[in-house]
Design a protein around this motif. Structure first.
Motif, mmCIF file in Angstrom:
data_model
loop_
_atom_site.group_PDB
_atom_site.id
_atom_site.type_symbol
_atom_site.label_atom_id
_atom_site.label_comp_id
_atom_site.label_asym_id
_atom_site.label_seq_id
_atom_site.Cartn_x
_atom_site.Cartn_y
_atom_site.Cartn_z
ATOM 1 N N ASN A 8 0.790 -1.226 0.000
ATOM 2 C CA ASN A 8 0.000 0.000 0.000
ATOM 3 C C ASN A 8 0.823 1.277 0.000
ATOM 4 O O ASN A 8 0.273 2.358 -0.174
ATOM 5 N N THR A 9 2.113 1.166 0.220
ATOM 6 C CA THR A 9 2.961 2.367 0.227
ATOM 7 C C THR A 9 3.987 2.355 -0.896
ATOM 8 O O THR A 9 4.654 3.361 -1.123
ATOM 9 N N GLY A 10 4.157 1.210 -1.548
ATOM 10 C CA GLY A 10 5.195 1.090 -2.567
ATOM 11 C C GLY A 10 6.577 0.945 -1.966
ATOM 12 O O GLY A 10 7.584 1.094 -2.659
ATOM 13 N N GLY A 11 6.640 0.625 -0.698
ATOM 14 C CA GLY A 11 7.920 0.514 -0.001
ATOM 15 C C GLY A 11 8.655 -0.776 -0.305
ATOM 16 O O GLY A 11 8.085 -1.743 -0.809
ATOM 17 N N ASP A 12 9.936 -0.761 -0.010
ATOM 18 C CA ASP A 12 10.780 -1.943 -0.133
ATOM 19 C C ASP A 12 10.681 -2.759 1.154
ATOM 20 O O ASP A 12 10.494 -2.196 2.232
ATOM 21 N N LEU A 13 10.848 -4.067 1.037
ATOM 22 C CA LEU A 13 10.859 -4.934 2.211
ATOM 23 C C LEU A 13 12.280 -5.372 2.526
ATOM 24 O O LEU A 13 13.069 -5.665 1.622
ATOM 25 N N PHE A 14 12.603 -5.399 3.810
ATOM 26 C CA PHE A 14 13.874 -5.920 4.298
ATOM 27 C C PHE A 14 13.569 -6.739 5.538
ATOM 28 O O PHE A 14 12.969 -6.231 6.493
ATOM 29 N N LYS A 15 13.951 -7.994 5.514
ATOM 30 C CA LYS A 15 13.699 -8.885 6.642
ATOM 31 C C LYS A 15 14.903 -8.871 7.574
ATOM 32 O O LYS A 15 16.015 -9.184 7.165
ATOM 33 N N ILE A 16 14.673 -8.503 8.818
ATOM 34 C CA ILE A 16 15.728 -8.495 9.823
ATOM 35 C C ILE A 16 15.891 -9.933 10.317
ATOM 36 O O ILE A 16 14.984 -10.487 10.936
ATOM 37 N N GLU A 17 17.038 -10.520 9.996
ATOM 38 C CA GLU A 17 17.306 -11.895 10.381
ATOM 39 C C GLU A 17 18.637 -11.967 11.121
ATOM 40 O O GLU A 17 19.555 -11.220 10.813
ATOM 41 N N ASN A 52 21.870 0.542 0.980
ATOM 42 C CA ASN A 52 21.501 1.905 0.607
ATOM 43 C C ASN A 52 20.633 2.581 1.675
ATOM 44 O O ASN A 52 19.768 3.401 1.358
ATOM 45 N N PHE A 53 20.873 2.276 2.936
ATOM 46 C CA PHE A 53 20.041 2.789 4.033
ATOM 47 C C PHE A 53 19.954 4.317 4.014
ATOM 48 O O PHE A 53 18.899 4.872 4.311
ATOM 49 N N ASP A 54 21.025 5.003 3.655
ATOM 50 C CA ASP A 54 21.029 6.469 3.655
ATOM 51 C C ASP A 54 20.028 7.055 2.671
ATOM 52 O O ASP A 54 19.641 8.222 2.804
ATOM 53 N N GLU A 55 19.586 6.283 1.694
ATOM 54 C CA GLU A 55 18.646 6.764 0.694
ATOM 55 C C GLU A 55 17.204 6.831 1.200
ATOM 56 O O GLU A 55 16.349 7.421 0.551
ATOM 57 N N TYR A 56 16.937 6.242 2.357
ATOM 58 C CA TYR A 56 15.577 6.206 2.889
ATOM 59 C C TYR A 56 15.370 7.335 3.895
ATOM 60 O O TYR A 56 16.183 7.535 4.790
ATOM 61 N N ASP A 57 14.249 8.039 3.737
ATOM 62 C CA ASP A 57 13.868 9.080 4.695
ATOM 63 C C ASP A 57 12.878 8.553 5.732
ATOM 64 O O ASP A 57 12.850 9.017 6.861
ATOM 65 N N TYR A 81 22.278 0.945 12.573
ATOM 66 C CA TYR A 81 21.899 2.024 11.660
ATOM 67 C C TYR A 81 21.663 3.325 12.403
ATOM 68 O O TYR A 81 21.107 3.336 13.499
ATOM 69 N N ASP A 82 22.040 4.418 11.756
ATOM 70 C CA ASP A 82 21.816 5.754 12.296
ATOM 71 C C ASP A 82 20.547 6.310 11.661
ATOM 72 O O ASP A 82 20.500 6.559 10.457
ATOM 73 N N PHE A 83 19.532 6.503 12.470
ATOM 74 C CA PHE A 83 18.247 6.998 11.996
ATOM 75 C C PHE A 83 18.121 8.521 12.128
ATOM 76 O O PHE A 83 17.031 9.060 11.972
ATOM 77 N N SER A 84 19.213 9.217 12.383
ATOM 78 C CA SER A 84 19.163 10.674 12.534
ATOM 79 C C SER A 84 18.541 11.314 11.298
ATOM 80 O O SER A 84 18.936 11.023 10.169
ATOM 81 N N GLY A 85 17.549 12.169 11.536
ATOM 82 C CA GLY A 85 16.876 12.871 10.448
ATOM 83 C C GLY A 85 15.836 12.035 9.717
ATOM 84 O O GLY A 85 15.164 12.539 8.818
ATOM 85 N N LYS A 86 15.688 10.785 10.083
ATOM 86 C CA LYS A 86 14.716 9.913 9.418
ATOM 87 C C LYS A 86 13.421 9.846 10.231
ATOM 88 O O LYS A 86 13.391 10.172 11.409
ATOM 89 N N THR A 87 12.375 9.395 9.578
ATOM 90 C CA THR A 87 11.099 9.139 10.238
ATOM 91 C C THR A 87 10.961 7.639 10.431
ATOM 92 O O THR A 87 11.101 6.872 9.474
#
Length: 145
Positions: A8-17, A52-57, A81-87
């Protein structure tokens, strides 16, 4: 829940394993293993990384509640991961304990991120949660992105 959000958002999936696989043969074995990790304040090694984590807001982060907190792999994830500035938009499933303070944990670990209203659902209701997820995504302005 993650699949419905991505659809519903067009987002990418990443499974934390984790490198070490959690026992999945029986629910009690899984919860015992999770409890032992918590007792040891473990930070299990993660199997994959987001190159490419830095590409995600905006990052939806989903997890089950095990013994009243996130699985310890989630702490490894937030350490990595550094989530600074991200939502961060959290979502979780639980056996009756709701968020169990995990939103405060995320806020403490990622003080320079914005945390948006999350979605928490009883594990008994996950199979029938699509409409509730749609409503929540609309409420937070993420439907059809």
């Amino acid at each position: 829940v993650a699949n419905i959000i991505a659809k519903n958002t067009g987002g990418d999936l990443f499974k934390i394993e984790t490198v070490q696989q959690y026992p999945i043969d029986e629910y009690d074995h899984l919860t015992d293993f999770a409890h032992e990790e918590q007792e040891n304040d473990a930070r299990p090694a993660l199997k994959n990384t987001i190159a490419n984590f830095d590409e995600y807001d905006t990052v939806f982060v989903g997890y089950p509640i095990w013994w009243y907190q996130m699985p310890m792999a989630m702490y490894s994830f937030f350490d990595e991961y550094d989530f600074s500035g991200k939502t961060i938009i959290p979502f979780s499933s639980h056996g009756g304990s709701g968020w169990s303070g995990t939103l405060d944990d995320i806020t403490r670990m990622e003080p320079n991120a914005t945390i948006v209203e999350g979605y928490s659902i009883s594990r008994s209701n996950v199979a029938n949660s699509e409409n509730g997820i749609h409503e929540w995504l609309g409420r937070i302005g993420m439907s059809g992105q």
